[in-house]
Design a protein around this motif. Structure first.
Motif, mmCIF file in Angstrom:
data_model
loop_
_atom_site.group_PDB
_atom_site.id
_atom_site.type_symbol
_atom_site.label_atom_id
_atom_site.label_comp_id
_atom_site.label_asym_id
_atom_site.label_seq_id
_atom_site.Cartn_x
_atom_site.Cartn_y
_atom_site.Cartn_z
ATOM 1 N N ILE A 146 29.984 17.028 10.668
ATOM 2 C CA ILE A 146 29.211 15.918 11.241
ATOM 3 C C ILE A 146 30.123 14.729 11.529
ATOM 4 O O ILE A 146 30.076 14.142 12.610
ATOM 5 N N VAL A 147 30.975 14.377 10.567
ATOM 6 C CA VAL A 147 31.899 13.251 10.755
ATOM 7 C C VAL A 147 32.846 13.520 11.925
ATOM 8 O O VAL A 147 33.042 12.655 12.789
ATOM 9 N N LEU A 148 33.439 14.718 11.953
ATOM 10 C CA LEU A 148 34.372 15.048 13.028
ATOM 11 C C LEU A 148 33.682 15.057 14.388
ATOM 12 O O LEU A 148 34.264 14.627 15.389
ATOM 13 N N ASP A 149 32.457 15.529 14.434
ATOM 14 C CA ASP A 149 31.708 15.543 15.685
ATOM 15 C C ASP A 149 31.433 14.124 16.173
ATOM 16 O O ASP A 149 31.614 13.822 17.358
ATOM 17 N N GLN A 150 31.022 13.243 15.268
ATOM 18 C CA GLN A 150 30.746 11.852 15.642
ATOM 19 C C GLN A 150 32.017 11.165 16.159
ATOM 20 O O GLN A 150 31.986 10.473 17.171
ATOM 21 N N HIS A 151 33.117 11.374 15.465
ATOM 22 C CA HIS A 151 34.374 10.764 15.893
ATOM 23 C C HIS A 151 34.831 11.340 17.237
ATOM 24 O O HIS A 151 35.360 10.598 18.074
ATOM 25 N N GLY A 152 34.641 12.622 17.429
ATOM 26 C CA GLY A 152 35.004 13.243 18.704
ATOM 27 C C GLY A 152 34.198 12.664 19.850
ATOM 28 O O GLY A 152 34.721 12.431 20.949
ATOM 29 N N ARG A 153 32.927 12.419 19.599
ATOM 30 C CA ARG A 153 32.084 11.810 20.636
ATOM 31 C C ARG A 153 32.561 10.395 20.966
ATOM 32 O O ARG A 153 32.575 9.998 22.132
ATOM 33 N N ARG A 154 32.954 9.650 19.922
ATOM 34 C CA ARG A 154 33.443 8.286 20.161
ATOM 35 C C ARG A 154 34.732 8.309 20.983
ATOM 36 O O ARG A 154 34.913 7.480 21.880
#
Length: 155
Positions: free
Chosen positions: A51-59
């Motif tokens: 979840i954290v990696l996905d959110q950062h990737g989106r940013r």
């Protein structure tokens, strides 16, 4: 300013990606040992990291898109060309990409292992339930019939 923000976002993801890779390797060991308690612990940690990696990737993607750049390596290279931290940016991007590729490969291996274990379990259940296994013998010495369910006590 955008280049340093992008660099920070990438470097912030390197440690979680490394931890995810370690969890995937631990998951492989737990799968081989069929340690379900360990699997549950690993799964909870994996989900949080994904979840954290996905959110950062989106940013990161949004940041590149806001600059009118592609959200891939080409966009990163374009930012690096016009940045004083360009070399660091590309190095960090390559490191993160390599870690994510390693995670993907480890996850695919674990998925294959899970599928093999499911096949083995289904075969074992089929044998125990008296499925299509004409080479097995019952307690009287005759071959078991097809599609004739037997109680597990008679296997």
């Amino acid at each position: 300013m955008q280049d340093t923000t992008l660099l920070q976002l990438i470097t912030d993801d390197i440690a979680p990606a490394q931890h995810l890779l370690e969890l995937l390797q631990a998951e492989s060991i737990a799968l081989h040992g069929r340690d379900m308690l360990e699997m549950e612990r690993i799964l909870a940690q994996k989900q949080a990291l994904v979840i954290v990696l996905d959110q950062h990737g989106r940013r990161r993607s949004q940041l590149l898109a806001s600059l009118g750049l592609p959200t891939n390596r080409n966009g990163l290279e374009e930012v690096a060309r016009h940045s004083s931290v360009g070399a660091e940016l590309l190095k960090a991007g390559d490191e993160l990409t390599a870690l994510m590729n390693d995670c993907k490969a480890a996850n695919e291996e674990n998925g294959t292992l899970i599928q093999l274990q499911q096949i083995k379990t289904n075969n074992q259940l089929s044998i125990l339930n008296g499925g299509d296994t004409p080479t097995l013998y019952d307690s009287r010495g005759s071959t078991s019939g097809k599609a004739r369910p037997r109680p597990l006590s008679q296997v």
